[in-house]
Design a protein around this motif. Sequence first.
Motif, PDB file in Angstrom:
ATOM      1  N   ASN A  79     -29.310  81.859   6.743  1.00 35.64           N
ATOM      2  CA  ASN A  79     -29.099  81.059   8.065  1.00 35.64           C
ATOM      3  C   ASN A  79     -27.766  80.839   8.115  1.00 35.64           C
ATOM      4  OD1 ASN A  79     -29.117  79.308  10.243  1.00 35.64           O
ATOM      5  ND2 ASN A  79     -30.833  78.428   9.840  1.00 35.64           N
ATOM      6  N   LEU A  81     -26.039  79.030  10.321  1.00 38.06           N
ATOM      7  CA  LEU A  81     -25.940  77.674  10.786  1.00 38.06           C
ATOM      8  C   LEU A  81     -25.922  76.681   9.582  1.00 38.06           C
ATOM      9  CD1 LEU A  81     -27.998  77.597  13.975  1.00 38.06           C
ATOM     10  CD2 LEU A  81     -25.386  78.122  13.705  1.00 38.06           C
ATOM     11  N   ARG A  87     -21.665  82.284   7.378  1.00 39.38           N
ATOM     12  CA  ARG A  87     -20.948  82.519   8.504  1.00 39.38           C
ATOM     13  C   ARG A  87     -19.488  83.021   8.464  1.00 39.38           C
ATOM     14  NH1 ARG A  87     -22.125  77.614  10.134  1.00 39.38           N
ATOM     15  NH2 ARG A  87     -20.260  76.783   9.098  1.00 39.38           N
ATOM     16  N   GLN A  94     -20.632  81.963  17.279  1.00 43.71           N
ATOM     17  CA  GLN A  94     -21.631  80.718  17.357  1.00 43.71           C
ATOM     18  C   GLN A  94     -22.908  81.633  17.871  1.00 43.71           C
ATOM     19  OE1 GLN A  94     -21.536  78.162  16.168  1.00 43.71           O
ATOM     20  NE2 GLN A  94     -23.335  77.026  17.028  1.00 43.71           N
ATOM     21  N   GLU A  95     -22.747  82.448  18.937  1.00 46.96           N
ATOM     22  CA  GLU A  95     -23.911  83.050  19.500  1.00 46.96           C
ATOM     23  C   GLU A  95     -24.811  83.858  18.636  1.00 46.96           C
ATOM     24  OE1 GLU A  95     -24.000  86.417  22.452  1.00 46.96           O
ATOM     25  OE2 GLU A  95     -23.496  84.688  23.753  1.00 46.96           O
ATOM     26  N   CYS A  97     -24.802  83.327  15.365  1.00 46.55           N
ATOM     27  CA  CYS A  97     -25.133  82.318  14.467  1.00 46.55           C
ATOM     28  C   CYS A  97     -26.405  81.895  14.794  1.00 46.55           C
ATOM     29  CB  CYS A  97     -24.526  81.346  14.082  1.00 46.55           C
ATOM     30  SG  CYS A  97     -23.018  81.689  13.059  1.00 46.55           S
ATOM     31  N   GLU A  98     -26.616  81.552  16.183  1.00 50.52           N
ATOM     32  CA  GLU A  98     -27.699  81.127  16.878  1.00 50.52           C
ATOM     33  C   GLU A  98     -28.911  81.880  17.054  1.00 50.52           C
ATOM     34  OE1 GLU A  98     -26.296  79.150  20.411  1.00 50.52           O
ATOM     35  OE2 GLU A  98     -25.129  77.650  19.195  1.00 50.52           O
ATOM     36  N   ALA A 101     -30.380  82.391  13.552  1.00 47.28           N
ATOM     37  CA  ALA A 101     -31.001  81.286  13.184  1.00 47.28           C
ATOM     38  C   ALA A 101     -32.388  81.000  13.885  1.00 47.28           C
ATOM     39  CB  ALA A 101     -30.284  79.917  13.785  1.00 47.28           C
ATOM     40  N   LYS A 102     -32.616  81.835  15.124  1.00 43.24           N
ATOM     41  CA  LYS A 102     -33.878  81.651  15.969  1.00 43.24           C
ATOM     42  C   LYS A 102     -34.690  82.845  15.199  1.00 43.24           C
ATOM     43  CE  LYS A 102     -35.916  82.343  20.443  1.00 43.24           C
ATOM     44  NZ  LYS A 102     -35.626  82.707  21.645  1.00 43.24           N
ATOM     45  N   TYR A 105     -36.312  81.209  12.216  1.00 42.86           N
ATOM     46  CA  TYR A 105     -37.060  80.326  12.615  1.00 42.86           C
ATOM     47  C   TYR A 105     -38.506  80.825  12.957  1.00 42.86           C
ATOM     48  CZ  TYR A 105     -39.658  76.834  15.476  1.00 42.86           C
ATOM     49  OH  TYR A 105     -40.475  76.006  16.093  1.00 42.86           O
TER      50      TYR A 105
END
Length: 130
Positions: A79, A81, A87, A94-95, A97-98, A101-102, A105
């Motif tokens: 992940n 984040l 990273r 950032q986009e 990374c998100e 992460a999603k 999840y």
Amino acid sequence: RFGFVLSSSDDRSSAIACLGFEFYRQGLGIVQIQGIEGKQDLLRPLRWEKLLVRTAVEYARILELKHVLMPCAARHPYNPLYNSELRELAKLSQEECEARAKRLYLAYDKTAEKCGFVYKPEWRAFALTL
């Protein structure tokens, strides 16, 4: 480390997804659930994460283990984040990374919940008692 591999009946030598695990004291710890890049069309109609997790749970039952653990996405080493080294090394925005992460999840936390795991803060992981 050990693993289960999901392959297509069209080409059994070609993996389309895998689940990595290791043994610990009285249980089995899932360390990785991964679809193989480029195999999304084969994976899309399947609930492959759930299939692989349930296979690991059944294997743990056969071995008469007491627990199956599964990491939560928030603390997963892949992940970005959570893992700043990853990273920076991958030079992710950032986009991106998100988005990663999603996906983690959904693959870990939501699959764990659907398979009956409960989050244990003291272990920082999802656990299923067998």
